[in-house]
Design a protein around this motif. Sequence first.
Motif, PDB file in Angstrom:
ATOM      1  N   ASN A   1      30.759   7.362  37.749  1.00  0.00           N
ATOM      2  CA  ASN A   1      31.709   8.606  37.962  1.00  0.00           C
ATOM      3  C   ASN A   1      32.490   8.634  39.121  1.00  0.00           C
ATOM      4  N   ASN A   2      32.665   7.750  40.036  1.00  0.00           N
ATOM      5  CA  ASN A   2      33.644   7.666  41.078  1.00  0.00           C
ATOM      6  C   ASN A   2      34.934   7.090  40.688  1.00  0.00           C
ATOM      7  N   PRO A   3      36.054   7.662  40.466  1.00  0.00           N
ATOM      8  CA  PRO A   3      37.269   6.917  40.017  1.00  0.00           C
ATOM      9  C   PRO A   3      37.668   5.860  40.835  1.00  0.00           C
ATOM     10  N   SER A   4      37.485   5.823  42.209  1.00  0.00           N
ATOM     11  CA  SER A   4      37.982   4.939  43.411  1.00  0.00           C
ATOM     12  C   SER A   4      36.635   4.105  43.806  1.00  0.00           C
ATOM     13  N   SER A   5      35.689   3.923  42.911  1.00  0.00           N
ATOM     14  CA  SER A   5      34.969   3.046  43.491  1.00  0.00           C
ATOM     15  C   SER A   5      35.233   1.643  43.367  1.00  0.00           C
ATOM     16  N   GLU A   6      34.714   0.799  44.406  1.00  0.00           N
ATOM     17  CA  GLU A   6      34.936  -0.627  44.343  1.00  0.00           C
ATOM     18  C   GLU A   6      34.239  -1.629  43.594  1.00  0.00           C
ATOM     19  N   TYR A   7      33.188  -0.668  42.927  1.00  0.00           N
ATOM     20  CA  TYR A   7      32.351  -1.561  42.209  1.00  0.00           C
ATOM     21  C   TYR A   7      32.511  -1.531  40.553  1.00  0.00           C
ATOM     22  N   HIS A   8      33.461  -2.437  40.368  1.00  0.00           N
ATOM     23  CA  HIS A   8      33.948  -2.732  38.786  1.00  0.00           C
ATOM     24  C   HIS A   8      33.953  -4.325  38.576  1.00  0.00           C
TER      25      HIS A   8
ATOM     26  N   ILE B   1      35.493 -10.360  48.374  1.00  0.00           N
ATOM     27  CA  ILE B   1      35.393 -10.158  49.819  1.00  0.00           C
ATOM     28  C   ILE B   1      36.040 -11.200  50.538  1.00  0.00           C
ATOM     29  N   GLY B   2      36.865 -12.339  49.749  1.00  0.00           N
ATOM     30  CA  GLY B   2      37.565 -13.507  50.541  1.00  0.00           C
ATOM     31  C   GLY B   2      38.927 -12.919  50.872  1.00  0.00           C
ATOM     32  N   SER B   3      39.778 -12.369  49.984  1.00  0.00           N
ATOM     33  CA  SER B   3      41.165 -11.950  49.927  1.00  0.00           C
ATOM     34  C   SER B   3      41.421 -10.477  49.989  1.00  0.00           C
ATOM     35  N   SER B   4      40.409  -9.773  50.201  1.00  0.00           N
ATOM     36  CA  SER B   4      40.916  -8.174  50.390  1.00  0.00           C
ATOM     37  C   SER B   4      40.985  -7.648  51.776  1.00  0.00           C
ATOM     38  N   ASN B   5      41.410  -6.569  51.850  1.00  0.00           N
ATOM     39  CA  ASN B   5      41.393  -5.849  53.189  1.00  0.00           C
ATOM     40  C   ASN B   5      41.101  -4.430  52.986  1.00  0.00           C
ATOM     41  N   GLY B   6      41.105  -3.914  54.353  1.00  0.00           N
ATOM     42  CA  GLY B   6      40.871  -2.452  54.405  1.00  0.00           C
ATOM     43  C   GLY B   6      39.479  -2.019  54.164  1.00  0.00           C
ATOM     44  N   GLU B   7      39.471  -0.791  53.366  1.00  0.00           N
ATOM     45  CA  GLU B   7      38.199  -0.421  52.964  1.00  0.00           C
ATOM     46  C   GLU B   7      37.439  -1.022  51.931  1.00  0.00           C
ATOM     47  N   ARG B   8      38.375  -1.584  51.135  1.00  0.00           N
ATOM     48  CA  ARG B   8      37.654  -2.613  49.997  1.00  0.00           C
ATOM     49  C   ARG B   8      36.893  -3.704  50.638  1.00  0.00           C
ATOM     50  N   TRP B   9      37.602  -4.377  51.622  1.00  0.00           N
ATOM     51  CA  TRP B   9      36.846  -5.434  52.308  1.00  0.00           C
ATOM     52  C   TRP B   9      35.614  -5.073  52.972  1.00  0.00           C
ATOM     53  N   ARG B  10      35.771  -3.834  53.871  1.00  0.00           N
ATOM     54  CA  ARG B  10      34.336  -3.574  54.536  1.00  0.00           C
ATOM     55  C   ARG B  10      33.451  -3.156  53.613  1.00  0.00           C
ATOM     56  N   GLU B  11      33.596  -2.287  52.529  1.00  0.00           N
ATOM     57  CA  GLU B  11      32.774  -1.922  51.636  1.00  0.00           C
ATOM     58  C   GLU B  11      32.104  -2.959  51.186  1.00  0.00           C
ATOM     59  N   LEU B  12      32.831  -4.056  50.529  1.00  0.00           N
ATOM     60  CA  LEU B  12      32.163  -5.045  49.684  1.00  0.00           C
ATOM     61  C   LEU B  12      31.431  -6.000  50.657  1.00  0.00           C
ATOM     62  N   ARG B  13      32.142  -6.427  51.879  1.00  0.00           N
ATOM     63  CA  ARG B  13      31.345  -7.332  52.840  1.00  0.00           C
ATOM     64  C   ARG B  13      29.985  -6.536  53.029  1.00  0.00           C
ATOM     65  N   HIS B  14      30.012  -5.438  53.242  1.00  0.00           N
ATOM     66  CA  HIS B  14      28.627  -4.752  53.687  1.00  0.00           C
ATOM     67  C   HIS B  14      27.734  -4.846  52.608  1.00  0.00           C
ATOM     68  N   PHE B  15      28.190  -4.673  51.339  1.00  0.00           N
ATOM     69  CA  PHE B  15      27.357  -4.792  50.413  1.00  0.00           C
ATOM     70  C   PHE B  15      26.756  -6.260  50.001  1.00  0.00           C
ATOM     71  N   CYS B  16      27.854  -6.987  50.083  1.00  0.00           N
ATOM     72  CA  CYS B  16      27.222  -8.675  49.824  1.00  0.00           C
ATOM     73  C   CYS B  16      26.261  -8.954  51.082  1.00  0.00           C
ATOM     74  N   GLN B  17      26.541  -8.654  52.212  1.00  0.00           N
ATOM     75  CA  GLN B  17      25.749  -8.955  53.499  1.00  0.00           C
ATOM     76  C   GLN B  17      24.184  -8.359  53.061  1.00  0.00           C
ATOM     77  N   SER B  18      24.196  -7.348  52.507  1.00  0.00           N
ATOM     78  CA  SER B  18      22.900  -6.369  52.367  1.00  0.00           C
ATOM     79  C   SER B  18      22.372  -7.239  51.225  1.00  0.00           C
ATOM     80  N   ALA B  19      23.159  -7.679  50.254  1.00  0.00           N
ATOM     81  CA  ALA B  19      22.436  -8.087  48.871  1.00  0.00           C
ATOM     82  C   ALA B  19      21.863  -9.582  49.285  1.00  0.00           C
ATOM     83  N   LEU B  20      22.610 -10.228  50.102  1.00  0.00           N
ATOM     84  CA  LEU B  20      22.132 -11.464  50.483  1.00  0.00           C
ATOM     85  C   LEU B  20      20.984 -11.525  51.490  1.00  0.00           C
TER      86      LEU B  20
END
Length: 494
Positions: free
Chosen positions: A280-287, A116-135
């Motif tokens: 099964n999602n080849p474009s998933s940001e969760y790796h 979440i620190g150095s990413s941009n675009g959809e990756r950043w939005r997706e991971l930031r939302h996930f991290c905020q929710s998890a926290l």
Amino acid sequence: MALFGAWTFFLLVSCITFFLVLRRRRKPKDSNLPPGPIRLPWLGNLLQVDIMNLFTSLYRLQEQYRPVFTVYMGPEPVVVLCGYGAIKEALVDNAEAFGGRARLLGMDDTMQNYGIGSSNGERWRELRHFCQSALRNFGVGKRSMEERIQEEAEFLVEALRKTEGRSFDPTLCLSHAVSNIICSIVFGHRFEYEDKDFITLLGLLSESVRLMFSPWAQLRNFFPGLMRILPGPHQKLSRYLTDFKRFIVERVQLHRQSLDLNCPRDFIDCFLNKMEQEKNNPSSEYHDKNLIVCIFDLFSAGSASASTTLKYGLLLLLRYPEIEAKIHKEIDLVIGRNRRPCMDDRKKMPYTDAVIHEIHRFADVSPIGIPHLVTRDTQFRGYTIPKGTTVFPFLTTALQDPCHFETPMKFNPAHFLDENGDFRKDEAFLPFSAGKRVCPGENLARMELFLFLTTVLQNFNLRTLQDREEIDISPEVHSSGKLPRPYQLSVVPR
């Protein structure tokens, strides 16, 4: 030889002049950038910007060019925003245009644009939302997180009691206490302060952050290609980060072996759960790569800066014992000696709240913030900032804005008190930056500082062998970062 030297000098000046004229005649697309010092081809403003002390160089330039100016890191322009007005107009009022993340100083290439620190675009939005929710799920901003900090504060008090009044450097115990909070969120448990793995982890984090804010990191910004192959301390960063990542990978493996998808224990479990859902999602940001860098981001944001601010706070109270005495009085009046401080106490303790805000303001541990990136060609205050331009929000110039703080260069809790002694907010208080890229750990850091500081002062008086008047509270500047000067203190039970 003298004639040869004169001809060499003449040739060098002629080449520089030729390139300057050529660049001017070509009218590059950045010709309407904000003003700044004259640059040289390839070198940019290397002669005007001291990479050993980038913060001070930019501070000097802002006195001439504020509120917006341009410096060149090698051939690349960097727009610097100064003062609360310019920073707010860019990061808040034009949040989308200024909401990108530029290359982080000195960051290892394998970690750029992940997490979440150095990413941009959809990756950043997706991971930031996930991290905020998890926290939030693991208590950040809730009573459960408050209880974790209260418990860790008691471990800190116990560690301080063991000093038995001797003078000591508080760096390690404060770092251990603050880092254990993020450890409980990420790994699901805290570490004992003497745990060798824990000490190793914090050492790797400390060295990594130190190098990322060092002059060598600035040189990597000026000449990224050249610095990849030149020897120097900056080459150690990859080794430190590799060791840090190895520690995380080992912990992730342990979590995989005992994972219960129906009962996540911590942040790692939540991420692994999401990876399973999207396998099964080849474009998933969760790796794995995003998981590892997210953990590094959480540690660097939730550990190093908070413990540094707390350490600075104790130094300031050593220097001003009358301020410490007023906090003691407020603690005794509102909390007493027999129960834990809690967040509900804060609104009843305006002076302590003002002191903590002033510690954040004065400590200013991230003076240049984390670099932003302009996401599209943008008109700003009559200038054109091209897409992809790096932007430095110079947070110091907001925290020291004389229009908002009467004595900006002095430690003065009255900056956050009204005429009745009640706490008052100030919009220029931006130690965590602002806008879309505001620090996601802001609420956690505020909670930590209040609970750790009040718990320590509930139990101890701070002492020093130095003459209070001789305590140096000016920061040590490390290129683009600021740290409190080394000091020792002793704690005496109340």
